[in-house]
Design a protein around this motif. Sequence first.
Motif, PDB file in Angstrom:
ATOM      1  N   UNK A 480       0.753  -1.349   0.639  1.00 11.19           N
ATOM      2  CA  UNK A 480       0.321   0.338   0.224  1.00 11.19           C
ATOM      3  C   UNK A 480       1.266   1.211  -0.406  1.00 11.19           C
ATOM      4  N   UNK A 481       2.309   1.512   0.960  1.00 12.79           N
ATOM      5  CA  UNK A 481       2.584   2.342   0.061  1.00 12.79           C
ATOM      6  C   UNK A 481       3.110   2.592  -0.708  1.00 12.79           C
ATOM      7  N   UNK A 482       3.830   1.922  -1.258  1.00 10.56           N
ATOM      8  CA  UNK A 482       4.435   1.317  -2.140  1.00 10.56           C
ATOM      9  C   UNK A 482       3.441   2.113  -3.558  1.00 10.56           C
ATOM     10  N   UNK A 483       2.200   1.449  -3.506  1.00  7.12           N
ATOM     11  CA  UNK A 483       1.341   2.049  -4.730  1.00  7.12           C
ATOM     12  C   UNK A 483       1.116   3.521  -4.295  1.00  7.12           C
ATOM     13  N   UNK A 484       0.638   3.890  -2.937  1.00  9.44           N
ATOM     14  CA  UNK A 484       0.233   5.616  -2.190  1.00  9.44           C
ATOM     15  C   UNK A 484       1.100   6.355  -2.887  1.00  9.44           C
ATOM     16  N   UNK A 485       2.475   5.947  -2.644  1.00  5.57           N
ATOM     17  CA  UNK A 485       4.120   6.269  -3.590  1.00  5.57           C
ATOM     18  C   UNK A 485       3.744   7.154  -5.136  1.00  5.57           C
ATOM     19  N   UNK A 486       3.939   6.158  -5.731  1.00  9.52           N
ATOM     20  CA  UNK A 486       4.179   5.799  -7.305  1.00  9.52           C
ATOM     21  C   UNK A 486       2.271   6.686  -7.552  1.00  9.52           C
ATOM     22  N   UNK A 487       1.637   7.158  -6.262  1.00  8.58           N
ATOM     23  CA  UNK A 487       0.109   7.488  -6.915  1.00  8.58           C
ATOM     24  C   UNK A 487       1.120   9.182  -6.946  1.00  8.58           C
ATOM     25  N   UNK A 488       1.386   9.209  -5.962  1.00  4.42           N
ATOM     26  CA  UNK A 488       1.756  10.932  -5.570  1.00  4.42           C
ATOM     27  C   UNK A 488       2.553  10.864  -6.823  1.00  4.42           C
ATOM     28  N   UNK A 489       4.025  10.052  -6.658  1.00  7.13           N
ATOM     29  CA  UNK A 489       4.753  10.536  -7.821  1.00  7.13           C
ATOM     30  C   UNK A 489       4.102  10.937  -9.449  1.00  7.13           C
ATOM     31  N   UNK A 519      10.327   6.213  -3.484  1.00  8.26           N
ATOM     32  CA  UNK A 519       9.806   5.721  -2.901  1.00  8.26           C
ATOM     33  C   UNK A 519       9.147   4.237  -3.187  1.00  8.26           C
ATOM     34  N   UNK A 520       8.611   4.486  -4.349  1.00  4.03           N
ATOM     35  CA  UNK A 520       7.719   2.993  -4.388  1.00  4.03           C
ATOM     36  C   UNK A 520       8.903   2.113  -5.387  1.00  4.03           C
ATOM     37  N   UNK A 521       9.580   2.975  -6.045  1.00  2.56           N
ATOM     38  CA  UNK A 521       9.990   0.923  -6.659  1.00  2.56           C
ATOM     39  C   UNK A 521      11.520   1.098  -5.680  1.00  2.56           C
ATOM     40  N   UNK A 522      11.894   0.632  -5.291  1.00  2.00           N
ATOM     41  CA  UNK A 522      13.231   1.219  -3.914  1.00  2.00           C
ATOM     42  C   UNK A 522      12.409   0.809  -2.283  1.00  2.00           C
ATOM     43  N   UNK A 523      10.861   1.185  -2.163  1.00  2.00           N
ATOM     44  CA  UNK A 523      10.504   1.125  -0.880  1.00  2.00           C
ATOM     45  C   UNK A 523      11.392   1.121  -0.308  1.00  2.00           C
ATOM     46  N   UNK A 524      11.626   2.441  -0.413  1.00  2.00           N
ATOM     47  CA  UNK A 524      12.910   3.526   0.764  1.00  2.00           C
ATOM     48  C   UNK A 524      11.865   4.433   1.708  1.00  2.00           C
ATOM     49  N   UNK A 525      12.703   5.102   2.444  1.00  2.00           N
ATOM     50  CA  UNK A 525      11.616   5.702   3.434  1.00  2.00           C
ATOM     51  C   UNK A 525      12.499   7.386   3.037  1.00  2.00           C
ATOM     52  N   UNK A 526      11.935   8.235   3.546  1.00  2.00           N
ATOM     53  CA  UNK A 526      12.577   9.746   3.077  1.00  2.00           C
ATOM     54  C   UNK A 526      13.892   9.933   3.701  1.00  2.00           C
ATOM     55  N   UNK A 527      13.705   9.192   5.303  1.00  2.00           N
ATOM     56  CA  UNK A 527      15.497   9.430   5.567  1.00  2.00           C
ATOM     57  C   UNK A 527      16.372   8.597   5.054  1.00  2.00           C
ATOM     58  N   UNK A 528      16.490   7.717   3.984  1.00  2.00           N
ATOM     59  CA  UNK A 528      17.108   6.895   3.284  1.00  2.00           C
ATOM     60  C   UNK A 528      18.103   7.978   2.250  1.00  2.00           C
TER      61      UNK A 528
END
Length: 590
Positions: A480-489, A519-528
């Motif tokens: 869900x996080x990946x899908x949400x980030x992809x949508x936001x991108x 965030x969507x493609x690499x599944x990483x957080x902003x802190x990284x």
Amino acid sequence: MKSIKHIGIVLVLLVSSVTFAQVKFEAKVSKTKLGINERLRVDFEMNKDGDNFNPPSFSNFTVVGGPNQSVSKSWVNGVSQFKKTYSYFLSPKSQGSFTLNQATIEIDGELYKTTPTKITVTSAVSKPKDGNNADYIASENIHLVAEVSKANPYLNEAITVIYKLYVSTETGVSNWREINSPKYSDFWSQNIDIKGLKIQNGTYEGEPYRYVVLRKTVLYPQKTGKLKIEPLSLDLTVDVATNRRDIFGGRLMTQVHKTVSAGERIINVRQLPENGRPDDFTGAVGDFDFKVTTSKTELKASESLDLNVQVSGNGNLKLFELPQVVLPSSLEVYEPEHNENVRTNLSGMQGEISDNYTVVPQFKGKYPIPSISFSYFDVKTESYKRISSDEIIVDVTQGPNNVAATTPSATTGENKQAVVLNKDHFAFIKTKTNLEPVASSHFFKTKLFWGSLIVPFLMIPLAMVFRKQKAVRDADVTGNKIRKADKLAKKYLSEAKKALNNKEAFYIALEKALHNYLKAKLNIETSEFSKDRIQELLTHKQVDASVVSDFTSLLESCELARYTPSTRETMQHDFDKAASTISLIDKQIR
């Protein structure tokens, strides 16, 4: 005792680490009470970088500057400190007490909100007349003027409004934008295109000034009485010379924001005189010519001719109706085609309008097209004028004779229309029928009845399967996080495209799009997010080194471009590069 002391030290360290790790996101205002003629600065500060920053609506204020973004990092006693700020400059729209609502941002997957702030706007406050004060100098040397060609025109008479910005030689304007555009609710209006702003020399209140013409508008008043033209308001960035000088002796400049307005204008529109007004007057005001022409005057029956009614000249050509054509009944007339060839300049509308009729005669003979009159009001002589066309004779040389026009009635002597006979004048009356009884239909036990009964039961298993799949999808937190980030991108990439004319908004949206894509493609957080970490992950996913380099250079451009000048071509190049780079990563990532 030693163990208790050690435990106390550990607790102090834990509390300190928790304190240092606490996320702060708050709104700070320059003042909570200000005059309606003053500006308000609002800073949204955070001690940790985040994504998807959303400011409040500022519905009771006009944003005259911002968002400006600043980032600072420092080390204090061996501890790293980070601060990021979004700044806005606001101008109040009216007096009263208002609330700046919450701003939001996502930090480490959590949503943070600021505390609402109450602002009180009072009446205008007086500012000191200080010759060294930059705001005072700007207010005394910048003027926006609306020049109206005529303050008391007749109804439907053209007037022009020219907006000029006067700037003294002591100051300069480096940037401007419209805050409020004038509205012409009781006028027909047309803006005249201005190709480039040209600096000209002139005078304002007897003093030498430079000026530029910002807008030219032609107006035709549509009602009488006192009509209001709402003001044009601008937000300016004004360069004001200071008393300081650089190492070469040149005077240093400082910039201030200034709001200027052309002021409200009242136009007193006069009614057209009643004395001498023709009965067929339809509202034409100006200086016109009128003519009626035909494409031919001799033809055969069932052939067609064009009858053209045209008005040309200077005046409100688009705002009145042409006179109607009345022809003999033996001439069949079709609905006219209306044509306009009108251009608008500072003198008003110029050109011609016309109605083109197609006329088809039915019988042989000569038919007169009677004279047609056109009336208009001449502003120069302040009187009504009438123009009449000549009578036109249409000669139909071949065709059937009009029996009604040539055969007198035996009883009354009046002409009557001849009856045209044909073999199907009376239809044969059928004596046999094929009637069928009307059968009533019932819903019970029909296909629709059984379908309506069974389908709901068949839908139950499908609903259970759908609900089970939805539960699995909701449980997939990472997905869900990946899908949400992809949508936001995708959303922010679209916003970046719409903001190509606004540098700040464009690069903020583009940076958000790139971050959410990672965030969507690499599944990483902003802190990284760091260049080394991004290069490492993309290289691990077998993405070409050139593509990785392009992606990191885009992130650097987004960071630097907000503080350096950028042209629209540069922003378009960065947008195209971002779209192609994302596409290449999609194809290569594994």
